[in-house]
Design an enzyme around this catalytic site. Sequence first.
Site, PDB file in Angstrom:
ATOM      1  N   GLU A  21      14.371   2.594  -2.267  1.00  0.00           N
ATOM      2  CA  GLU A  21      15.514   2.112  -3.032  1.00  0.00           C
ATOM      3  C   GLU A  21      15.162   1.357  -4.308  1.00  0.00           C
ATOM      4  OE1 GLU A  21      18.822   1.051   0.060  1.00  0.00           O
ATOM      5  OE2 GLU A  21      16.904   1.082   1.095  1.00  0.00           O
ATOM      6  N   ARG A  57       0.854  -1.194   0.000  1.00  0.00           N
ATOM      7  CA  ARG A  57       0.000   0.000   0.000  1.00  0.00           C
ATOM      8  C   ARG A  57       0.890   1.244   0.000  1.00  0.00           C
ATOM      9  NH1 ARG A  57      -4.290   0.105   4.652  1.00  0.00           N
ATOM     10  NH2 ARG A  57      -5.698  -0.998   3.273  1.00  0.00           N
ATOM     11  N   PRO A 113       0.847   9.051  -2.379  1.00  0.00           N
ATOM     12  CA  PRO A 113       1.261   8.928  -3.784  1.00  0.00           C
ATOM     13  C   PRO A 113       2.190  10.038  -4.241  1.00  0.00           C
ATOM     14  CG  PRO A 113      -1.096   9.402  -3.614  1.00  0.00           C
ATOM     15  CD  PRO A 113      -0.607   9.131  -2.223  1.00  0.00           C
TER      16      PRO A 113
END
Lengths: 333, 694
Positions: B655, B578, B582
């Site tokens: 990453e 999740r 955004p």
Amino acid sequence: MKPFAYQAPGDAATAVRSVAADPAAVFLGGGTNLVDHLKLGVAAPDLIVDVTAATSNEITDDGAGGLRIGAAVPNSELAADRRVRDRYPVVAQALLSGASGQLRNMATTGGNPLQRTRCVYFQDVTTPCNKRKSGSGCSAIGGYTRYHAILGASEQCIATHPSDLAVALAALDAEVRVLGAAGERGIPFVDLHRLPGEHPELDTVLEHGELILSIDLPPLPMAARSAYRKVRDRASYAFALVSVAAAVDVADGIVRDARIAFGGVAHKPWRATKAEESLRGAPASDDSYRAAAQTELAGAQAQDGIDGGNAFKILLLTRTLVATLRDLAHEET
Amino acid sequence: MTALHSRAIGRDLLRRDGRLKVTGTAPYAYEGPLGKPAYCHLIQATIARGRVTGMDTTSAQAIDGVITVLTADNAERLASTEDNELAVLQSDEVAFRGQIIGAVIAETSEVARHAAGTVQVTYAQEPHDVELSVDRADLYKPYKINPAYPTDTADGDVAAAMASAPVTLENTYTTAMYHNNPMEPHTTTALWDGSLTMWDSTQGVHSARSVIARVFGFDHEQVRVVCPYVGGGFGSKGTPHAHVVVAVMAARATPGRAVKLALTRQQMFFLTGYRTPTIQKMQLAADRDGHLAAIALDVVEQTSRIKEFAEQTGMPTRSMYAAPNRRTTHRLAALDVPVPTWMRAPGECPGMFGPEVALDELAEQLGLDPIELRIRNEPSVDPDSGRPWSSRNLIACLREGAERFGWAERDPAPGVRRQGDWLVGTGVAASVYPTYRMAVSTATLRYERSRYVVEIGAADLGTGTWTTLPQIAADALGVDVDDVDARIGDTDYPIASVAGGSSGMSTWGSAIVEAARAFRDKFGTDPADGDEAEGSVSPPTGKYAMHAFGAQFVEARVHADTGEIRVPRLLGVFAAGRIINPRTARSQFIGGMTMGLSMALHEQSVLDPRFGHVVNHDFADYHISVCADVGDVQAHWIDEYDPHVNAMGSKGIGEIGIVGTAAAVVNAVHHATGVRVRDLPVTLDKVLAQLTPN
């Protein structure tokens, strides 16, 4: 940074007198190279004479189609000047291919051609460098040579000159007006910079204390169709691996005349007179352009080194010249 | 674990620290609120191995404004010299060029720097050894690889599979040496007045405190570390480096007066870590349908002679694809070089270069689409551990990416598309990154003047922590996110793990959820002012293999005359659980992808073996992609909820964006030109001679 005295005289004669009188004095233009050198310890002057108010910041028409560019004109203004863009697009393109907007606002017309090599060993005071300290040795030979010379190098120095503007000026037969203790003189731009020879510590033929007043662009109608092509390791904000400044006059499929200079490949902007000669009267074709490049580069010498050396620059420059001339000739028809 | 009902989580909220940052008022470590600080500038060794036999500081001491000069002769003895990187100014030994051998403390930074340059140093120089190669006789097998994984793994018989399989591939791939280069240089401001306050640019205030307390023999209570804002770290600020120790020594030499120390960009190329170059021998064996019979990666890389760091480059090969015969190995050369460290996605980033290019080459050999090849080798459980996946949606990422990118129309033939002067090609590679949750972190939740306040010593490296922690707290409490404040970046707040391994949200968020539950259990929904509860993260159960996955698509253009390479399009699709926010997530993904592009095309620390140091040690010479190199970069994600990873159902995303990008670029350059480059970076000289000009 070693402490230094600072002056900002309002006229060129005073500036020249101050610097000429003190072997440890230097001129300061936009400071985009000198300030780095002060921090790195590459330069340690006792006196800095700011000449941005001592020289002209205007571009004037010579009445015959040429331009006189005051030494204090910022690179950004020179690149934006309508007359420069129309008559000498190679100059505007060269300027805009270098540095960043902020740096071009600071850098001056007189200072840009006098910037020093970006050889990593020159800029690092912990590695020997004949240019920084005469007789200490050249660390670049056998080292990281990607940005180093393939033309005109010596056993003392394989550095390249970093300016883009200078390459365009060399192609255009510009003249430099300088003022020194002995008075004013003119120097053909192609003779301003030296090859390293036995004295790589000397970048130019200027005497200590000689100040650039202006750079004069002679009338050259063919320069209206000129271009600067810079090939580098990223799309912007990098020095040239190789670059080509060129103007061509093509009619009926024949090259009538050409002006060509190379950047990123020698201790000075490299005026390619052999290539020009080979092109005059030749068909405007890739074969002619390639032959011209090969003639000029017959004496090119690649450097070995870590990370593969720089032999690729001979082929790269050949290809870049061919592509640049092809595009220009195509423009002509 | 019970899932959170998400109301604030998933919302596109503006960064709470955005205004402070764009107005230049967010205080960074060098800008600690102090009266009249002193300044410290380092003196570095100019040999790569040997001893300092003398330092003449007479001229430096005589300069107006110099307070003192620290050298190994007068610097205080440290309580712990167990970590050689941090045992600074404790002996005359020089173990790498650029090592700290002294420091000047002065009234201004300019005077300190000038004086540092006047110190005359003599050395007894010894021959140094800095060249990594696969045929060194002294390559050794480290006891473990970062952080604590087995050095080698083997299943089945790779050699036998290579001998009998109808299709095999064996190639060597290399990645360069890279420097982290966060925008904000490493800086420390330190004040000693019987106890230590340190404003340090760090990825973890608590871990910085713990290291400094150990090195100096302080009690934790004697040390406070403050760092509300960080201008990037990418791993190099994950743990204190030697300059932080010097800053503290300097502060103790000027009690009651703070000392500021900022590294120059050039110094960062010696002193703050880097990613080792890697040499990756890759073997693949497959049947004619593309089912892998064997996958093996043998890695050779470097560490420093004084401290081991073994990049876990083989890790992704252990888990990425199904194959009955498997092997990974790591061998190190201990050289007279600076100490390597974490750099964004250590292990996964270099470790997904060789394998993902090799798969592209294998697909070409098989005449199979590279996406289909990956799908055919999808493992049902983690091939390394045998554990089930908590969730694995690599195939969904590949398919959605293919759809969005327009992969279906792709002609697989290399070197045949031309637009004007440019050869055009496209490439794909997969991404992966483990979902870590650190063992230790605690959050406090307090009701304060009608607002909920979360306190935790977490870090925001520009990633969005200031904004996302309140989102998690809001949902855990069931309140509006605007009613929640976060306080981070200070050891006065409860202990938090380092912002590394993409574990921040997972770890700190879990502690916050526990704190919120404890708070509601204790005080219900109508708390009184000052009510407070604490919660801590619990370690993962270990039942599942937990990873985020992704697929990256690249369009590359190569100039037919000059070989110049441009990448107009990068498109990534990720399956990362999740997404908390955004806006900040997209920024993380495209930032990682851009860094991957930079690694593919530009970045390379050039180590000159004659001197022993990286000679292109500034931003004019160490090229990082500039705006003109970056075209259309898109990051998308699939709707994934993973109930096993943590209460938020989120996976770390800091990453994964850099993982696989370089391989996708190389694969696209091959598709454009027909030239296969196996050594990064892909520069024009590596394709030029094989191009046919106009």
